[in-house]
Design an enzyme around this catalytic site. Structure first.
Site, PDB file in Angstrom:
ATOM      1  N   LYS A  19      56.318  46.852 -11.149  1.00  0.00           N
ATOM      2  CA  LYS A  19      57.137  47.802 -10.645  1.00  0.00           C
ATOM      3  C   LYS A  19      57.984  48.748 -11.682  1.00  0.00           C
ATOM      4  O   LYS A  19      57.765  48.115 -13.104  1.00  0.00           O
ATOM      5  CB  LYS A  19      58.452  46.900 -10.118  1.00  0.00           C
ATOM      6  CG  LYS A  19      58.171  46.080  -8.768  1.00  0.00           C
ATOM      7  CD  LYS A  19      59.306  45.441  -8.355  1.00  0.00           C
ATOM      8  CE  LYS A  19      59.064  44.530  -7.051  1.00  0.00           C
ATOM      9  NZ  LYS A  19      58.897  45.341  -5.883  1.00  0.00           N
ATOM     10  N   ARG A  38      54.326  38.471   1.372  1.00  0.00           N
ATOM     11  CA  ARG A  38      53.383  38.139   2.805  1.00  0.00           C
ATOM     12  C   ARG A  38      52.046  37.088   2.455  1.00  0.00           C
ATOM     13  O   ARG A  38      51.695  36.473   3.216  1.00  0.00           O
ATOM     14  CB  ARG A  38      52.955  39.382   3.282  1.00  0.00           C
ATOM     15  CG  ARG A  38      51.995  40.550   2.472  1.00  0.00           C
ATOM     16  CD  ARG A  38      51.810  41.633   2.904  1.00  0.00           C
ATOM     17  NE  ARG A  38      53.321  42.520   2.551  1.00  0.00           N
ATOM     18  CZ  ARG A  38      53.417  43.724   3.005  1.00  0.00           C
ATOM     19  NH1 ARG A  38      52.348  44.323   3.731  1.00  0.00           N
ATOM     20  NH2 ARG A  38      54.786  44.303   2.791  1.00  0.00           N
TER      21      ARG A  38
HETATM   22  N1  BES Z   1      60.375  41.966  -3.006  1.00  0.00           N
HETATM   23  C1  BES Z   1      59.870  43.356  -2.792  1.00  0.00           C
HETATM   24  C2  BES Z   1      60.788  43.918  -1.813  1.00  0.00           C
HETATM   25  C3  BES Z   1      62.362  44.347  -1.913  1.00  0.00           C
HETATM   26  C4  BES Z   1      62.559  45.337  -2.451  1.00  0.00           C
HETATM   27  C5  BES Z   1      63.292  43.427  -1.810  1.00  0.00           C
HETATM   28  C6  BES Z   1      63.795  45.793  -2.686  1.00  0.00           C
HETATM   29  C7  BES Z   1      64.532  43.771  -2.079  1.00  0.00           C
HETATM   30  C8  BES Z   1      64.714  44.779  -2.698  1.00  0.00           C
HETATM   31  C9  BES Z   1      58.381  43.135  -2.071  1.00  0.00           C
HETATM   32  O1  BES Z   1      57.659  41.838  -2.959  1.00  0.00           O
HETATM   33  C10 BES Z   1      57.667  44.226  -2.452  1.00  0.00           C
HETATM   34  O2  BES Z   1      57.790  44.549  -3.797  1.00  0.00           O
HETATM   35  N2  BES Z   1      57.358  44.942  -1.352  1.00  0.00           N
HETATM   36  C11 BES Z   1      56.625  46.136  -1.617  1.00  0.00           C
HETATM   37  C12 BES Z   1      55.478  46.473  -0.463  1.00  0.00           C
HETATM   38  C13 BES Z   1      54.745  47.346  -0.841  1.00  0.00           C
HETATM   39  C14 BES Z   1      53.662  47.061  -2.166  1.00  0.00           C
HETATM   40  C15 BES Z   1      53.638  47.273   0.494  1.00  0.00           C
HETATM   41  C16 BES Z   1      57.602  47.502  -1.400  1.00  0.00           C
HETATM   42  O3  BES Z   1      58.689  47.170  -0.622  1.00  0.00           O
HETATM   43  O4  BES Z   1      57.409  48.459  -2.067  1.00  0.00           O
HETATM   44 MN    MN Z   2      56.631  42.555  -4.365  1.00  0.00          MN
END
Ligand code: BES
Ligand code: MN
Ligand code: ZN
Length: 486
Positions: A264, A338
């Site tokens: 990230k 997931r």
């Molecule tokens: N933990 C994150 C989602 C999240 C984002 C929670 C902001 C709380 C605040 C999750 O694991 C994630 O990174 N999701 C990705 C999914 C994508 C790669 C399909 C996202 O939301 O960008």
């Molecule tokens: Mn994630």
């Protein structure tokens, strides 16, 4: 009664007397806009209160000296707004305002008046008051917290107040666990804290470590865990295993989500120690269920691990065989929640055959885009179960909003080389839903619902009884759902 708030024991007393007759630093009254009660209260203490100073509109409050006319030193008036607009949520928020003023004024003893208010407002007021006193300050110089005793004045309070105490303590416990930095709350530490809680409240506890998880076939879970130097733990808690009716709760427990190899950017990574919220909410719900002795067999499953980049991380393009035998194509290592939930859901169904499975997870940033911080996304394979969740949600005011799970969305998670892929085929389209469509592939026939709580926790600022950071959203809702289970 007693409640622990910020590590301090606070005495809670229920009283049938009027708050004007209780000896306290302040007596708190909740007042409708333009109600006659405002003037009569003011008159009682010889105050000349002008409409401009306080008329009971929402978000307004005033503290007046009682001038020796009452047993309490001050009268605190809290505005509720127009009578026909008052809801349980109004009461929780009004109570939060009262609590904040109590702390600011450093009153050790307060009396809260509930006489004349409908009984359905007792629990919201108590919850709103207790929950807004929470603060995460174990890393700061000890803050003065003087509140010592709360007398609640009204009729038939006992049961609602007891529930409020249990729920507020469970929520605060979850908030503390989630707010703790990831380096101080590894999967192992989380598991140890959970074990202690289980001992305290008589819950069955089991932690599956790395080796046993391998033998069990929790490969999807282990794939995510692999990149971290902290060992993963797969927790299984049970309440009341003798009861006939079984419900399983599954909580995403990523103790830190760096994104993994699909790392990230800095802005998005900050706060990702909060990616364990789902698991903390399940743990809090389990202890609340135990303390209120719910007559159900409740199973709480928490896959705990870190998502980190390293030489041993799982990689984009990897194909993993999950616990139920289905294969997962890893498109993006940041869609890790997931992947761990895939195993947890399949395990819950196969091992326990519950009549329903509910998972709760900070799953997608897209859910925050869709619903902001005002509602969790609700998806599932069973309308009846989702209706039950919506009903519980209306009573605790933790809002949910159902998103559709049509076949066309299911298409988006089909993979060319495996059974499912861990992100949707159409880049960025329907993020929360493709997340749910993926999860659905790991439940056979069991009624299942998924709550995407990415937006309703990890607040950037305080909002009434919800603090900055972890909110503990969902514990009250799930507790209501389980209490009303038919
Ligand atoms: N933990 C994150 C989602 C999240 C984002 C929670 C902001 C709380 C605040 C999750 O694991 C994630 O990174 N999701 C990705 C999914 C994508 C790669 C399909 C996202 O939301 O960008
Ligand atoms: Mn994630
Ligand atoms: Zn995550």
């Amino acid at each position: 009664m007693q409640i622990t708030i910020n590590q301090k024991k606070v005495t809670i007393e229920c009283s049938k007397s009027s708050a004007e007759e209780v000896s306290a630093d302040a007596s708190i009254f909740f007042l409708e806009e333009d109600s006659k009660r405002i003037n009569s209260l003011a008159k009682n203490i010889g105050a000349d209160l002008k409409k401009e100073e306080f008329n009971g509109s929402f978000d307004k409050s005033i503290i007046l000296p009682s001038a020796g006319k009452l047993r309490s030193r001050y009268v605190m008036m809290i505005g509720l707004g127009k009578k026909d607009k008052i809801t349980t949520e109004t009461m929780r928020r009004a109570a939060a305002i009262a609590a904040k003023r109590t702390v600011e004024a450093k009153y050790p003893k307060v009396a809260i008046n509930l006489h004349g208010l409908p009984e359905k407002y007792t629990q919201p007021v108590a919850e709103g008051f207790f929950l807004s006193l929470y603060s995460f300050d174990k890393y700061k110089k000890k803050r003065e917290f003087l509140l010592d005793k709360i007398t609640i004045c009204g009729e038939g309070l006992q049961k609602s107040i007891e529930s409020s105490i249990i729920l507020s303590e469970s929520v605060s416990f979850a908030r503390d666990l989630v707010n703790t930095p990831a380096s101080d709350r590894t999967p192992k530490i989380f598991a140890d804290v959970a074990r202690k809680e289980c001992k305290k409240y008589n819950l069955r506890f089991r932690a599956i470590g790395k080796n046993e998880a391998g033998k069990t076939g929790l490969n999807a879970f282990l794939a995510v865990a692999r990149g971290s130097s902290h060992d993963p733990f797969f927790l299984i808690l049970e309440w009341n295993p003798r009861a006939k009716r079984k419900i399983a709760l599954v909580g995403k427990g990523i103790t830190f989500d760096s994104g993994g190899l699909d790392i990230k950017p800095a802005d998005s990574m900050l706060g990702m120690h909060g990616d364990v919220e789902g698991a903390a909410v399940v743990l809090g719900t389990m202890t609340a269920a135990a303390r209120s002795k719910l007559p159900l067999h409740i199973i709480g499953i928490m896959p705990l691990c870190e998502n980190m980049p390293s030489g041993s991380s799982y990689k984009p393009g990897d194909i993993i065989r999950a616990y139920n035998g289905k294969t997962i194509e890893v498109i993006n290592t940041d869609a890790e929640g997931r992947v761990v939930l895939a195993d947890a859901l399949a395990y819950a169904e196969k091992k326990y055959k519950p009549e329903a499975i509910i998972d709760i997870a900070t799953l997608t940033g897209a859910c925050v885009i869709a619903l902001g911080h005002e509602a969790a996304g609700l998806m599932g394979n069973n309308e009846k179960l989702m209706e039950k969740i919506s009903a519980a949600s209306s009573s605790t005011d933790e809002r949910v909003w159902q998103l559709p799970l049509w076949d066309d969305y299911r298409e988006l998670v089909k993979s060319d080389v495996a059974e499912v892929r861990n992100t949707g085929k159409e880049r960025g389209a329907a993020g929360p839903i493709t997340g749910a469509a993926f999860l659905e592939a790991f439940v056979n026939k069991t009624p299942w619902a998924h709550l995407d709580i990415a937006g309703v926790t990890l607040y950037e600022r305080n909002k009434y009884y919800m603090p900055r950071g972890s909110t503990g959203w969902g514990i009250r809702l799930l507790h209501r759902l389980l209490s009303d289970w038919k």
